[in-house]
Structure formats: C-alpha cells, structure tokens
Design an enzyme around this catalytic site. Structure first.
Site, PDB file in Angstrom:
ATOM      1  N   ASP A 121      48.830  27.022  66.881  1.00  0.00           N
ATOM      2  CA  ASP A 121      48.007  28.078  66.567  1.00  0.00           C
ATOM      3  C   ASP A 121      47.753  28.362  65.152  1.00  0.00           C
ATOM      4  OD1 ASP A 121      46.871  31.145  68.019  1.00  0.00           O
ATOM      5  OD2 ASP A 121      47.204  31.253  65.777  1.00  0.00           O
ATOM      6  N   ASP A 146      34.697  26.976  60.984  1.00  0.00           N
ATOM      7  CA  ASP A 146      34.408  25.949  61.878  1.00  0.00           C
ATOM      8  C   ASP A 146      34.891  24.477  61.189  1.00  0.00           C
ATOM      9  OD1 ASP A 146      33.172  27.509  63.697  1.00  0.00           O
ATOM     10  OD2 ASP A 146      31.239  26.776  63.562  1.00  0.00           O
ATOM     11  N   GLU A 170      41.247  29.217  67.877  1.00  0.00           N
ATOM     12  CA  GLU A 170      41.960  28.379  66.891  1.00  0.00           C
ATOM     13  C   GLU A 170      43.395  28.049  67.558  1.00  0.00           C
ATOM     14  OE1 GLU A 170      43.362  31.560  67.575  1.00  0.00           O
ATOM     15  OE2 GLU A 170      44.467  31.541  65.703  1.00  0.00           O
ATOM     16  N   HIS A 186      31.853  32.103  59.139  1.00  0.00           N
ATOM     17  CA  HIS A 186      32.162  31.342  60.422  1.00  0.00           C
ATOM     18  C   HIS A 186      31.890  29.947  60.199  1.00  0.00           C
ATOM     19  CE1 HIS A 186      33.009  34.207  63.400  1.00  0.00           C
ATOM     20  NE2 HIS A 186      33.470  33.111  64.312  1.00  0.00           N
TER      21      HIS A 186
HETATM   22  P1  GH3 Z   1      47.623  34.898  63.819  1.00  0.00           P
HETATM   23  O1  GH3 Z   1      48.313  34.273  62.806  1.00  0.00           O
HETATM   24  O2  GH3 Z   1      48.203  36.047  64.437  1.00  0.00           O
HETATM   25  O3  GH3 Z   1      47.288  33.918  64.872  1.00  0.00           O
HETATM   26  O4  GH3 Z   1      46.108  35.410  63.349  1.00  0.00           O
HETATM   27  P2  GH3 Z   1      44.863  34.995  63.641  1.00  0.00           P
HETATM   28  O5  GH3 Z   1      44.046  35.809  62.561  1.00  0.00           O
HETATM   29  O6  GH3 Z   1      44.699  33.512  63.478  1.00  0.00           O
HETATM   30  O7  GH3 Z   1      44.621  35.426  65.133  1.00  0.00           O
HETATM   31  P3  GH3 Z   1      43.255  36.104  65.646  1.00  0.00           P
HETATM   32  O8  GH3 Z   1      43.598  35.799  67.340  1.00  0.00           O
HETATM   33  O9  GH3 Z   1      43.596  37.613  65.344  1.00  0.00           O
HETATM   34  O10 GH3 Z   1      41.927  35.592  65.486  1.00  0.00           O
HETATM   35  C1  GH3 Z   1      41.518  34.380  65.745  1.00  0.00           C
HETATM   36  C2  GH3 Z   1      40.183  34.224  65.256  1.00  0.00           C
HETATM   37  O11 GH3 Z   1      39.586  32.961  65.517  1.00  0.00           O
HETATM   38  C3  GH3 Z   1      39.281  35.314  65.728  1.00  0.00           C
HETATM   39  C4  GH3 Z   1      38.017  34.590  65.918  1.00  0.00           C
HETATM   40  O12 GH3 Z   1      36.780  35.083  65.519  1.00  0.00           O
HETATM   41  C5  GH3 Z   1      37.980  33.005  65.547  1.00  0.00           C
HETATM   42  N1  GH3 Z   1      37.628  31.802  66.140  1.00  0.00           N
HETATM   43  C6  GH3 Z   1      37.568  31.741  67.620  1.00  0.00           C
HETATM   44  N2  GH3 Z   1      37.065  30.778  67.894  1.00  0.00           N
HETATM   45  C7  GH3 Z   1      36.126  30.273  66.777  1.00  0.00           C
HETATM   46  C8  GH3 Z   1      35.192  29.148  66.288  1.00  0.00           C
HETATM   47  O13 GH3 Z   1      34.732  28.367  67.080  1.00  0.00           O
HETATM   48  N3  GH3 Z   1      34.912  29.111  64.997  1.00  0.00           N
HETATM   49  C9  GH3 Z   1      35.386  30.056  64.232  1.00  0.00           C
HETATM   50  N4  GH3 Z   1      34.842  29.961  63.024  1.00  0.00           N
HETATM   51  N5  GH3 Z   1      35.999  31.066  64.556  1.00  0.00           N
HETATM   52  C10 GH3 Z   1      36.593  31.263  65.718  1.00  0.00           C
HETATM   53 MG    MG Z   2      46.094  32.283  65.052  1.00  0.00          MG
HETATM   54 MG    MG Z   3      45.331  32.469  68.654  1.00  0.00          MG
END
Ligand code: GH3
Ligand code: MG
Ligand code: MG
Ligand code: MG
Length: 307
Positions: free
Chosen positions: A190, A207, A232, A203
């Site tokens: 992660d 990506d 992610e 975003h």
């Molecule tokens: P942690 O260290 O605890 O894992 O914190 P984090 O910020 O990595 O985790 P969190 O689950 O809070 O946020 C994950 C983010 O990933 C939120 C979401 O908007 C983003 N995300 C999910 N899928 C995609 C994607 O396909 N593209 C982009 N750019 N962002 C994405």
């Molecule tokens: Mg994360």
């Molecule tokens: Mg996560």
C-alpha cells in the site's frame, strides 16, 4: 506479471496480441497423419501469411500446444494413430487454461454424425475432405476472428486499465486456485500517504505515480501473480521460496523509497508499506492476515514490511 506456468494465460494472451500488433500473424497447428495432406494444408495457410506448425497425431499435437502456448487455431484430422481428432479436441478443451485455441475438425469419412461429434467435443467448425479452397479460407478466417475477439475480451476483463497489472477479478479467481498450494505467500503493498499526492498535485499525477509503482512491482516479481487490488493497493501472490520472496519485497520497498519520481519541475518521494502472510490456508485468510500485518506496518511508521 503472471507466473510463467502454462496453465494460465494472461501472459499468452498478451503475447498473442503483441504478435498481431507486430504483424507476425496467427500460429496455426495442422494435425494429420498423412504427410502429403499436412503439406497441402500448410501451403494453403502459408499463402495467408499464417505461421504453420505440424503434428502427425493427437499426442504430438498436445505436446506442441503445451510447448507453444500462443497457438490460435488447431486444424485436426479425425483418423490418426495413437490419438484421434475427437480425443484431441476433448483433451484441448479439458486443459485448464483461459486462452483456448479455435479448432476445426477435418475428415475424409462422409459421416454427418462425425460433424456433430466434433462440434459436441468442442470444435468450432468442421470440414469434410476434400474441401473447396475458398470455403477453407473463409472458415479459417472466421475461426481466427472469433479467437482474436475471445482473447482480447479475456484480457480486457482481467487487466487493470490504468496499470496494466492483473485486476482484482483475475486475482480472486486465480488466487483461489493458487491458495490451495501447500507453499504460497501473499503480500499486500500500500502506498503511504497517497491521498496527499492527489491533494497536492492532482489526480492525473497520482495516476502517473500508480503506474510507476505498479511497473516497478511487476518488474520485481516476474514469476509471480501481481495484481492491483484497488486504489493504491497492490498484491503479490508467490509460490516460491519464502526467504527469497521477503528479500525481494524488501528490496522493492527500498528501491521505491530511493527512487525520486519526477513530477513537472518537482521530485516526489514515495514510500510503500507491506504486509505479508504465509500461514493461512485460504485466500480470504491470507488476505486478512496480510492486511493485519500491513496495518501494523502503517502503525509503526510506514515504509516498512511486517511479516
Ligand atoms: P496510508 O498511508 O494510511 O495508506 O494513507 P493514504 O493516503 O495512502 O490512504 P487513503 O486510503 O486515505 O487514501 C487513498 C487515496 O487513493 C484516496 C483515493 O482518492 C486515492 N485513489 C484511489 N484510486 C485512485 C486512482 O485510481 N487514481 C488516483 N489518482 N487516486 C486514487
Ligand atoms: Mg495508502
Ligand atoms: Mg490503501
Ligand atoms: Mg487420417
């Protein structure tokens, strides 16, 4: 990104599509015990810019298919020593693969029941010998088109559009099979504080980072099943040696931390946390335990692996 074992196929499907994109054409296997008939059919196919392989009975044909996973079409005679065409069709259809070949049955027996038996066994089409050349070409091309669509559909359904890794659907299907192996290890990876990257840079930059981290993961584990679970979060399912697996994961983690990712005029530092489990007996338990380990890695400061 998937293990190099011929019983699964995203690999083979990717290769096929690459072959076609490179204009190398389809591979066709001609199976007949008569050398002169094989030669005649092969010559016809070569005129269509198809790559031709030959086998003189069902057994040999299975062997060729096993060693050459990206064969698009098998054209098989019925009467052959060792293994006849019907048994070959059944055996090909029983193989545990997602990317099957198209099959055309051939026979000099003028027996309409044989057509039905070929089709029931899983052949796509059937032609009596001797055949009309134009009809032969039409049937060959319609089979090749069908298999091409089938394989592309399989690839679309099982890969992640953004990263080109296996997707969650493929991972759960394939993972259920792999989880029954005595020795298997699962890692969940992660990205740390990924939300901040999105918030700060947008975003589309997020990506780009996902693609880069995913590509590094695929490169680090060429023998294993590497998938994007969602967002992610990625995972690797390995049937290899545990110590080697853990070492590779830690090397990967370190190489991500060491690699500055260039975004516009800035360099970005990204880290990942990793949770691993090897003990659990089912895929859902493996995921649960690896997720617990991942949570610990996050709680202990991120950029680390917990086993
Ligand atoms: P942690 O260290 O605890 O894992 O914190 P984090 O910020 O990595 O985790 P969190 O689950 O809070 O946020 C994950 C983010 O990933 C939120 C979401 O908007 C983003 N995300 C999910 N899928 C995609 C994607 O396909 N593209 C982009 N750019 N962002 C994405
Ligand atoms: Mg994360
Ligand atoms: Mg996560
Ligand atoms: Mg024969």
């Amino acid at each position: 990104y998937i293990p190099k074992d011929s019983s699964h196929c995203i690999d083979a499907v990717c290769r096929l599509i690459k072959r076609l994109a490179d204009n190398q054409g389809h591979r066709v296997l001609v199976v007949d015990d008569s050398a002169s008939i094989r030669q005649r059919i092969s010559a016809l196919l070569a005129r269509q810019y198809l790559t031709v392989l030959e086998a003189e009975n069902g057994e040999q044909a299975l062997d060729v298919v096993e060693k050459t996973p990206d064969i698009s079409l098998v054209i098989t005679d019925y009467d052959m020593p060792k293994m006849n065409g019907l048994r070959l069709v059944s055996a090909l259809r029983k193989r545990d693969t997602e990317c099957s070949q198209a099959i055309i049955g051939l026979s000099g027996h003028h027996d309409s029941a044989l057509t039905a038996r070929f089709l029931k066994a899983g052949a796509n089409d059937y032609l009596p010998k001797p055949f009309n050349q134009e009809e032969f070409f039409c049937r060959v091309h319609s089979c090749l088109n069908a298999i091409d669509i089938e394989w592309r559909l399989f690839l679309l359904a099982n890969t992640d559009f953004l990263t080109q890794l296996c997707n969650r659907r493929y991972f759960f299907e394939r993972g259920e099979q792999l989880a029954t192996e005595a020795r298997k290890h699962l890692a969940i990876i992660d990205i740390d504080y990924f939300k901040r990257i999105n918030d700060e840079f947008g975003h589309h930059i997020g990506d780009d980072v996902l693609v880069e981290i995913a590509q590094m993961l695929a490169d680090a584990f060429p023998e294993d099943t590497v998938a994007r679970l969602g967002g992610e979060e990625f995972c690797v399912l390995s049937l290899g040696d545990l110590a080697v697996f853990q070492q590779s994961l830690d090397t990967y983690r370190q190489s991500v931390a060491d690699r500055p990712i260039q975004v516009l005029d800035q360099t970005l530092k990204v880290t990942v946390s990793i949770g691993v489990d090897s003990q659990a007996a089912s895929l859902s338990r493996l995921l649960h335990m690896a997720d617990k380990a991942l949570y610990q890695a996050k709680a202990s400061g991120r950029n680390q692996m917990v086993v």
